[in-house]
Design an enzyme around this catalytic site. Sequence first.
Site, PDB file in Angstrom:
ATOM      1  N   ASP A 157     -91.027 -23.851  64.108  1.00 28.62           N
ATOM      2  CA  ASP A 157     -90.911 -23.793  65.575  1.00 28.62           C
ATOM      3  C   ASP A 157     -90.562 -22.414  66.155  1.00 28.62           C
ATOM      4  OD1 ASP A 157     -91.253 -26.461  65.002  1.00 28.62           O
ATOM      5  OD2 ASP A 157     -89.466 -27.166  66.062  1.00 28.62           O
ATOM      6  N   LYS A 183     -95.676 -31.580  65.702  1.00 29.86           N
ATOM      7  CA  LYS A 183     -94.704 -32.679  65.717  1.00 29.86           C
ATOM      8  C   LYS A 183     -94.162 -32.859  67.131  1.00 29.86           C
ATOM      9  CE  LYS A 183     -90.894 -29.654  64.547  1.00 29.86           C
ATOM     10  NZ  LYS A 183     -90.152 -29.858  65.802  1.00 29.86           N
ATOM     11  N   CYS A 218     -84.184 -28.497  64.205  1.00 32.73           N
ATOM     12  CA  CYS A 218     -85.405 -28.710  63.422  1.00 32.73           C
ATOM     13  C   CYS A 218     -85.364 -28.036  62.058  1.00 32.73           C
ATOM     14  CB  CYS A 218     -86.616 -28.273  64.234  1.00 32.73           C
ATOM     15  SG  CYS A 218     -86.878 -29.390  65.637  1.00 32.73           S
TER      16      CYS A 218
HETATM   17  C1  VGL Z   1     -85.745 -28.392  68.528  1.00 28.67           C
HETATM   18  C2  VGL Z   1     -84.274 -29.319  70.023  1.00 28.67           C
HETATM   19  C3  VGL Z   1     -85.283 -30.042  70.598  1.00 28.67           C
HETATM   20  C4  VGL Z   1     -85.970 -27.450  67.390  1.00 28.67           C
HETATM   21  C5  VGL Z   1     -86.770 -29.118  69.088  1.00 28.67           C
HETATM   22  O1  VGL Z   1     -87.137 -27.017  67.167  1.00 28.67           O
HETATM   23  O2  VGL Z   1     -84.977 -27.115  66.687  1.00 28.67           O
HETATM   24  N1  VGL Z   1     -84.493 -28.506  68.987  1.00 28.67           N
HETATM   25  N2  VGL Z   1     -86.525 -29.935  70.121  1.00 28.67           N
END
Ligand code: VGL
Length: 198
Positions: A9, A95, A140
């Site tokens: 991410d 995702k 994540c």
């Molecule tokens: C994430 C919070 C909400 C992440 C994704 O990628 O860590 N954190 N959505």
Amino acid sequence: MKRALLIIDVQHDFCPGGALAAQDGDEVVPVLNEAIRKFKAAGYPVFASRDWHPENSAHFQERGGPWPPHCIQGTEGAEFHRDLDLPDDATIITKGDDPEEDEGYSAFEGKSDDGSLLADALRKADVEEVFVGGLATDYCVKASAIDAVANGFRTHLLLDAVRGVDVNPGDSGAAIEEMKRDGVHVTNSEQVNFDRAE
Ligand code: VGL
Ligand code: ZN
């Protein structure tokens, strides 16, 4: 043992100026670019996950979830960081795209473009050992590293290649301890050296 780099991410919304920024999130980019270079030079594959939410996700506060809107499909905030040098043959794992679920924290819940779950895509590439970096340490990255262990991969966290959101101070440190307890090895990317590895 065949290795892979697993980048979690690294998207604009998790970087400074983004909707859900990890502190100094963009600092992982040069570190990961160097790791990408090393993995590619050694012939190892790169996998990169993206948080990819519909506008009306149950993951967002307006529908009772925990988060402000972020990484909405097709927006600039959902793009990989513009300076991340993802190779053309990187496997992209998507995702968080189910509007009804506040799930998808782990990249192991995500799928590649051909519909394979990450664990299957890794096994298909003969990968046995993964090195994890990216955003955010306390969400994540943590969920993905712990799932990597649960799926039978020898798993290393690249400590210099992760940053956390830290909704509460200390969350990232606690996340690292939790990963260690669950069998994740912690290292720094300079320590990852393939010269003598095999
Ligand atoms: C994430 C919070 C909400 C992440 C994704 O990628 O860590 N954190 N959505
Ligand atoms: Zn999200």
